[in-house]
Motif scaffolding. Structure first.
Motif, PDB file in Angstrom:
ATOM      1  N   ALA A  47       0.876  -1.262  -0.337  1.00 47.46           N
ATOM      2  CA  ALA A  47      -0.268   0.270  -0.167  1.00 47.46           C
ATOM      3  C   ALA A  47       0.682   1.371   0.146  1.00 47.46           C
ATOM      4  CB  ALA A  47      -1.364  -0.086   0.731  1.00 47.46           C
ATOM      5  N   TRP A  48       0.679   2.002  -0.425  1.00 52.41           N
ATOM      6  CA  TRP A  48       0.588   3.417  -0.288  1.00 52.41           C
ATOM      7  C   TRP A  48       0.629   4.310   1.068  1.00 52.41           C
ATOM      8  CZ3 TRP A  48       4.565   4.002  -3.680  1.00 52.41           C
ATOM      9  CH2 TRP A  48       4.541   3.568  -4.785  1.00 52.41           C
ATOM     10  N   VAL A  49       1.425   4.672   1.275  1.00 47.64           N
ATOM     11  CA  VAL A  49       1.096   5.799   2.680  1.00 47.64           C
ATOM     12  C   VAL A  49       2.096   7.585   2.811  1.00 47.64           C
ATOM     13  CG1 VAL A  49       2.185   5.518   5.136  1.00 47.64           C
ATOM     14  CG2 VAL A  49       1.372   3.729   4.017  1.00 47.64           C
ATOM     15  N   GLU A  50       1.117   8.052   3.238  1.00 46.21           N
ATOM     16  CA  GLU A  50       1.381   9.663   3.343  1.00 46.21           C
ATOM     17  C   GLU A  50       1.989   9.509   5.008  1.00 46.21           C
ATOM     18  OE1 GLU A  50       2.506  11.638   0.756  1.00 46.21           O
ATOM     19  OE2 GLU A  50       1.977   9.804  -0.943  1.00 46.21           O
ATOM     20  N   ALA A  51       2.227  10.278   5.157  1.00 47.11           N
ATOM     21  CA  ALA A  51       3.073  10.708   6.857  1.00 47.11           C
ATOM     22  C   ALA A  51       4.375  11.844   5.824  1.00 47.11           C
ATOM     23  CB  ALA A  51       3.786   8.978   7.009  1.00 47.11           C
ATOM     24  N   GLY A  52       4.247  12.148   7.759  1.00 49.11           N
ATOM     25  CA  GLY A  52       5.274  13.327   7.338  1.00 49.11           C
ATOM     26  C   GLY A  52       6.787  12.363   7.957  1.00 49.11           C
ATOM     27  N   THR A  53       6.255  11.223   8.615  1.00 50.92           N
ATOM     28  CA  THR A  53       7.564  10.627   8.929  1.00 50.92           C
ATOM     29  C   THR A  53       7.740   9.255   9.115  1.00 50.92           C
ATOM     30  OG1 THR A  53       7.240  10.314  11.096  1.00 50.92           O
ATOM     31  CG2 THR A  53       8.023  12.506  11.180  1.00 50.92           C
ATOM     32  N   ALA A  54       8.964   8.473   8.704  1.00 48.30           N
ATOM     33  CA  ALA A  54       8.670   6.790   8.998  1.00 48.30           C
ATOM     34  C   ALA A  54       7.844   6.115   9.837  1.00 48.30           C
ATOM     35  CB  ALA A  54      10.208   6.655   8.577  1.00 48.30           C
ATOM     36  N   ALA A  55       8.185   6.854  11.009  1.00 46.98           N
ATOM     37  CA  ALA A  55       7.564   6.313  12.262  1.00 46.98           C
ATOM     38  C   ALA A  55       5.639   6.488  12.042  1.00 46.98           C
ATOM     39  CB  ALA A  55       8.208   7.091  13.613  1.00 46.98           C
ATOM     40  N   ASP A  56       5.316   7.546  11.142  1.00 47.93           N
ATOM     41  CA  ASP A  56       4.292   7.394  11.474  1.00 47.93           C
ATOM     42  C   ASP A  56       3.493   6.773  10.330  1.00 47.93           C
ATOM     43  OD1 ASP A  56       3.609   9.392  13.140  1.00 47.93           O
ATOM     44  OD2 ASP A  56       4.378  11.058  11.102  1.00 47.93           O
ATOM     45  N   GLN A 101       4.919   3.757   9.646  1.00 46.35           N
ATOM     46  CA  GLN A 101       4.852   2.627   9.713  1.00 46.35           C
ATOM     47  C   GLN A 101       3.899   2.605  10.709  1.00 46.35           C
ATOM     48  OE1 GLN A 101       7.637  -0.126   9.786  1.00 46.35           O
ATOM     49  NE2 GLN A 101       5.970  -1.300   9.996  1.00 46.35           N
ATOM     50  N   ALA A 102       3.523   3.403  11.893  1.00 44.91           N
ATOM     51  CA  ALA A 102       2.612   3.298  12.799  1.00 44.91           C
ATOM     52  C   ALA A 102       1.131   3.240  11.764  1.00 44.91           C
ATOM     53  CB  ALA A 102       2.128   4.151  13.199  1.00 44.91           C
ATOM     54  N   GLN A 103       1.213   3.868  10.399  1.00 48.56           N
ATOM     55  CA  GLN A 103      -0.135   3.607   9.235  1.00 48.56           C
ATOM     56  C   GLN A 103      -0.531   2.313   8.884  1.00 48.56           C
ATOM     57  OE1 GLN A 103      -0.907   6.835   6.922  1.00 48.56           O
ATOM     58  NE2 GLN A 103       0.235   8.460   7.966  1.00 48.56           N
ATOM     59  N   ALA A 104       0.860   1.612   8.901  1.00 47.82           N
ATOM     60  CA  ALA A 104       0.856   0.398   7.828  1.00 47.82           C
ATOM     61  C   ALA A 104       0.298  -0.255   9.022  1.00 47.82           C
ATOM     62  CB  ALA A 104       1.691   0.460   7.285  1.00 47.82           C
ATOM     63  N   SER A 105       1.172   0.064   9.863  1.00 50.84           N
ATOM     64  CA  SER A 105       0.807  -1.355  11.380  1.00 50.84           C
ATOM     65  C   SER A 105      -0.588  -0.931  11.134  1.00 50.84           C
ATOM     66  CB  SER A 105       1.516  -1.205  12.484  1.00 50.84           C
ATOM     67  OG  SER A 105       3.104  -1.487  12.167  1.00 50.84           O
ATOM     68  N   ALA A 106      -1.676  -0.601  11.136  1.00 55.25           N
ATOM     69  CA  ALA A 106      -3.143  -0.123  11.245  1.00 55.25           C
ATOM     70  C   ALA A 106      -3.671  -0.547  10.441  1.00 55.25           C
ATOM     71  CB  ALA A 106      -3.465   1.951  11.779  1.00 55.25           C
ATOM     72  N   LEU A 107      -2.791  -0.664   9.477  1.00 52.43           N
ATOM     73  CA  LEU A 107      -4.058  -1.253   7.689  1.00 52.43           C
ATOM     74  C   LEU A 107      -3.543  -3.110   8.038  1.00 52.43           C
ATOM     75  CD1 LEU A 107      -3.117   1.357   5.005  1.00 52.43           C
ATOM     76  CD2 LEU A 107      -4.843   0.396   6.049  1.00 52.43           C
ATOM     77  N   ARG A 108      -2.666  -4.046   8.775  1.00 48.70           N
ATOM     78  CA  ARG A 108      -2.277  -4.895   8.902  1.00 48.70           C
ATOM     79  C   ARG A 108      -2.467  -5.480  10.374  1.00 48.70           C
ATOM     80  NH1 ARG A 108      -4.159  -7.217   4.544  1.00 48.70           N
ATOM     81  NH2 ARG A 108      -2.942  -9.172   4.936  1.00 48.70           N
ATOM     82  N   PRO A 109      -3.485  -5.322  11.232  1.00 41.00           N
ATOM     83  CA  PRO A 109      -3.481  -5.491  12.437  1.00 41.00           C
ATOM     84  C   PRO A 109      -2.464  -6.722  13.434  1.00 41.00           C
ATOM     85  CG  PRO A 109      -5.211  -4.137  12.144  1.00 41.00           C
ATOM     86  CD  PRO A 109      -4.868  -4.704  11.040  1.00 41.00           C
ATOM     87  N   GLY A 110      -2.126  -7.175  13.211  1.00 42.31           N
ATOM     88  CA  GLY A 110      -0.768  -8.537  14.282  1.00 42.31           C
ATOM     89  C   GLY A 110       0.627  -8.510  12.946  1.00 42.31           C
TER      90      GLY A 110
END
Length: 63
Positions: free
Chosen positions: A19-28, A30-39
């Protein structure tokens, strides 16, 4: 904002989800990607219009 590519690989290294993710930082991103694929723990790479920025240990294979 920056564009990141999030992805999951199976045990053989084949990408099974991305998935493409738009974020301000790599940590943000990562958090968005992890929320898309819980666990699961997706990898996240920073992309730019002219190059893909990789971690020092990463490499690109020719297509």
């Amino acid at each position: 904002m920056q564009t990141f590519r999030a992805y999951l690989r199976d045990a053989a290294g084949v990408i099974t989800w991305a998935a493409w993710v738009e974020a301000g930082t790599a940590a943000d991103a990562q958090a968005q990607a992890s929320a898309l694929r819980p666990g699961q723990n997706p990898s996240v790479d920073l992309w730019s219009a002219t190059e893909r920025k990789l971690a020092p240990s990463a490499r690109l294979d020719p297509v």
